[in-house]
Design a protein around this motif. Structure first.
Motif, PDB file in Angstrom:
ATOM      1  N   GLN A  86       4.065   3.942   5.802  1.00 31.77           N
ATOM      2  CA  GLN A  86       3.986   2.918   4.764  1.00 31.77           C
ATOM      3  C   GLN A  86       4.856   3.290   3.561  1.00 31.77           C
ATOM      4  N   ILE A  87       4.860   4.561   3.189  1.00 31.17           N
ATOM      5  CA  ILE A  87       5.717   5.003   2.090  1.00 31.17           C
ATOM      6  C   ILE A  87       7.187   4.795   2.429  1.00 31.17           C
ATOM      7  N   ILE A  88       7.570   5.121   3.655  1.00 25.70           N
ATOM      8  CA  ILE A  88       8.957   4.914   4.091  1.00 25.70           C
ATOM      9  C   ILE A  88       9.315   3.435   4.032  1.00 25.70           C
ATOM     10  N   ALA A  89       8.390   2.565   4.446  1.00 27.46           N
ATOM     11  CA  ALA A  89       8.642   1.120   4.410  1.00 27.46           C
ATOM     12  C   ALA A  89       8.813   0.643   2.964  1.00 27.46           C
ATOM     13  N   TYR A  90       8.034   1.195   2.048  1.00 28.92           N
ATOM     14  CA  TYR A  90       8.164   0.824   0.633  1.00 28.92           C
ATOM     15  C   TYR A  90       9.529   1.218   0.090  1.00 28.92           C
ATOM     16  N   LEU A  91       9.953   2.448   0.376  1.00 26.64           N
ATOM     17  CA  LEU A  91      11.267   2.893  -0.091  1.00 26.64           C
ATOM     18  C   LEU A  91      12.384   2.057   0.511  1.00 26.64           C
TER      19      LEU A  91
ATOM     20  N   LEU B  37      16.838   0.633 -14.654  1.00 26.54           N
ATOM     21  CA  LEU B  37      16.353   1.765 -15.444  1.00 26.54           C
ATOM     22  C   LEU B  37      15.203   2.492 -14.765  1.00 26.54           C
ATOM     23  N   GLY B  38      15.403   2.817 -13.496  1.00 34.46           N
ATOM     24  CA  GLY B  38      14.401   3.605 -12.792  1.00 34.46           C
ATOM     25  C   GLY B  38      13.233   2.830 -12.258  1.00 34.46           C
ATOM     26  N   GLY B  39      13.286   1.498 -12.313  1.00 34.09           N
ATOM     27  CA  GLY B  39      12.197   0.711 -11.763  1.00 34.09           C
ATOM     28  C   GLY B  39      10.971   0.644 -12.642  1.00 34.09           C
ATOM     29  N   PHE B  40      11.097   1.026 -13.926  1.00 35.23           N
ATOM     30  CA  PHE B  40       9.939   0.976 -14.806  1.00 35.23           C
ATOM     31  C   PHE B  40       9.618  -0.450 -15.268  1.00 35.23           C
TER      32      PHE B  40
ATOM     33  N   GLN C  91       5.970  11.117  -9.605  1.00 34.65           N
ATOM     34  CA  GLN C  91       6.068  12.092 -10.692  1.00 34.65           C
ATOM     35  C   GLN C  91       7.392  12.834 -10.659  1.00 34.65           C
ATOM     36  N   CYS C  92       7.943  13.026  -9.476  1.00 30.66           N
ATOM     37  CA  CYS C  92       9.216  13.751  -9.347  1.00 30.66           C
ATOM     38  C   CYS C  92      10.368  12.829  -8.967  1.00 30.66           C
ATOM     39  N   HIS C  93      10.117  11.911  -8.034  1.00 34.98           N
ATOM     40  CA  HIS C  93      11.207  11.095  -7.481  1.00 34.98           C
ATOM     41  C   HIS C  93      11.417   9.771  -8.207  1.00 34.98           C
ATOM     42  N   ASN C  94      10.650   9.499  -9.267  1.00 34.86           N
ATOM     43  CA  ASN C  94      10.747   8.243 -10.003  1.00 34.86           C
ATOM     44  C   ASN C  94      10.053   7.123  -9.226  1.00 34.86           C
ATOM     45  N   PHE C  95       9.760   6.026  -9.878  1.00 34.51           N
ATOM     46  CA  PHE C  95       8.976   4.945  -9.285  1.00 34.51           C
ATOM     47  C   PHE C  95       9.655   4.301  -8.090  1.00 34.51           C
ATOM     48  N   THR C  96      10.979   4.270  -8.078  1.00 30.25           N
ATOM     49  CA  THR C  96      11.708   3.648  -6.973  1.00 30.25           C
ATOM     50  C   THR C  96      12.527   4.664  -6.185  1.00 30.25           C
ATOM     51  N   GLY C  97      12.193   5.957  -6.315  1.00 31.54           N
ATOM     52  CA  GLY C  97      12.865   6.974  -5.531  1.00 31.54           C
ATOM     53  C   GLY C  97      14.271   7.295  -5.980  1.00 31.54           C
ATOM     54  N   GLU C  98      14.565   7.111  -7.272  1.00 30.86           N
ATOM     55  CA  GLU C  98      15.907   7.390  -7.772  1.00 30.86           C
ATOM     56  C   GLU C  98      16.107   8.859  -8.124  1.00 30.86           C
ATOM     57  N   GLY C  99      15.049   9.663  -8.016  1.00 29.05           N
ATOM     58  CA  GLY C  99      15.175  11.078  -8.300  1.00 29.05           C
ATOM     59  C   GLY C  99      14.949  11.399  -9.760  1.00 29.05           C
ATOM     60  N   GLY C 100      14.897  12.685 -10.082  1.00 27.72           N
ATOM     61  CA  GLY C 100      14.679  13.096 -11.463  1.00 27.72           C
ATOM     62  C   GLY C 100      14.798  14.596 -11.614  1.00 27.72           C
TER      63      GLY C 100
ATOM     64  N   GLU D 126       0.831  -1.202   0.000  1.00 29.79           N
ATOM     65  CA  GLU D 126       0.000   0.000   0.000  1.00 29.79           C
ATOM     66  C   GLU D 126       0.868   1.255   0.000  1.00 29.79           C
ATOM     67  N   GLY D 127       2.012   1.189   0.675  1.00 30.14           N
ATOM     68  CA  GLY D 127       2.954   2.297   0.634  1.00 30.14           C
ATOM     69  C   GLY D 127       3.464   2.548  -0.774  1.00 30.14           C
ATOM     70  N   GLY D 128       3.662   1.458  -1.546  1.00 26.77           N
ATOM     71  CA  GLY D 128       4.062   1.612  -2.941  1.00 26.77           C
ATOM     72  C   GLY D 128       2.998   2.323  -3.759  1.00 26.77           C
ATOM     73  N   ASN D 129       1.732   1.972  -3.525  1.00 29.45           N
ATOM     74  CA  ASN D 129       0.640   2.649  -4.228  1.00 29.45           C
ATOM     75  C   ASN D 129       0.607   4.137  -3.888  1.00 29.45           C
ATOM     76  N   LEU D 130       0.763   4.441  -2.604  1.00 28.47           N
ATOM     77  CA  LEU D 130       0.758   5.836  -2.173  1.00 28.47           C
ATOM     78  C   LEU D 130       1.931   6.605  -2.769  1.00 28.47           C
ATOM     79  N   PHE D 131       3.085   5.971  -2.833  1.00 29.07           N
ATOM     80  CA  PHE D 131       4.265   6.630  -3.393  1.00 29.07           C
ATOM     81  C   PHE D 131       4.062   6.923  -4.875  1.00 29.07           C
TER      82      PHE D 131
END
Length: 274
Positions: free
Chosen positions: A216-221, A237-240, A162-171, A151-156
């Protein structure tokens, strides 16, 4: 009796009785006073001392940009009402104080110790109410189930990808700004960033994103950024996922192959003409 009466009339008798009464009163108070009240007084004294020390640190390292009373200036925003959490994030990640003016303050080795950071946070918090530094129970990812992490992944993905990428790699963002990568970032600082909205990031107070959802978002990251998380198919490649890897193969690798083919054909044609 005459000797006792004489002692009572001694000039120092009243002082002795007064000192004895004060000692007895203090002893009784220390013995029977509520422990919570004593702790509260000690905590208030420690907080007052932290504010005074923080004010001294602020005057040396922060006032030139943010004003002598935290009211802000042309070189820095007002700090009234930003709260202790904003100070703990900005100073604890080394973003503040800035080395030079720029579009964004990058993370770097911190200048102040944690004790000094706490003192600065106490002083800024005294200027106006704002978000407080979270406790470990609020931001720790430990103990959450797999369903809660999912659920944390869904929230993220809904609020942050949109800004931090799907796996938090930044952008990259506009005007030279960027969303920083979230790998190896202290969970406390991630929570504080969501709570305070530093720089280009919007704030997500509890009225928008409750405490449980932040956790939950922190746990997902934490899950996706550990070395144990597999990346099947090759590059992350950014978790896509495999779609991005296939797109890379078609647009980059295939273009290179076509270019090599054209180059070889051109050389052969030139060799036949000569």
């Amino acid at each position: 009796m005459k000797k006792l009466s004489a002692r009572r009339r001694h000039p120092l008798a009243a002082i002795v009785v007064l000192l004895f009464a004060l000692a007895a009163t203090g002893g009784l108070y220390a013995a029977f006073a509520p422990a919570g009240e004593a702790k509260a007084e000690a905590s208030a004294a420690a907080q007052s001392l932290a504010i005074e020390e923080g004010k001294k640190l602020y005057a040396v390292g922060c006032s030139s940009c943010h004003g002598t009373g935290g009211q802000g200036s042309s070189d820095g925003p007002s700090l009234v009402g930003v709260g202790a959490a904003a100070v703990d994030f900005q100073v604890g990640t080394g973003r503040m104080p800035m080395q030079a003016p720029g579009v964004q303050a990058p993370a770097k080795p911190k200048v102040y110790s944690q004790e000094e950071t706490d003192q600065l946070a106490a002083y800024i918090a005294s200027l106006g109410p704002g978000p407080t530094v979270p406790t470990k129970e609020q931001y720790s990812p430990e103990g959450l189930s797999g369903e809660e992490i999912a659920e944390g992944g869904n929230l993220f993905r809904q609020n942050c990808a949109q800004c931090h990428n799907f796996t938090g790699e930044g952008g990259a963002l506009t005007d030279g700004k960027y969303a920083p990568g979230l790998k190896d970032v202290d969970p406390k600082h991630i929570y504080e960033a969501m709570e305070t909205g530093p720089q280009n990031m919007p704030a997500f107070p509890d009225s928008v994103l409750p405490e449980k959802e932040k956790r939950q978002i922190i746990a997902y990251l934490d899950k996706v950024n550990t070395s144990e998380t597999p990346t099947p198919g090759g590059w992350g490649l950014g978790g896509f996922g495999p779609v991005s890897e296939g797109l890379f193969a078609w647009t980059i690798a295939l273009a290179i192959l076509v270019g090599v083919t054209v180059w070889v054909a051109a050389r052969n044609a030139k060799a036949r003409k000569s």
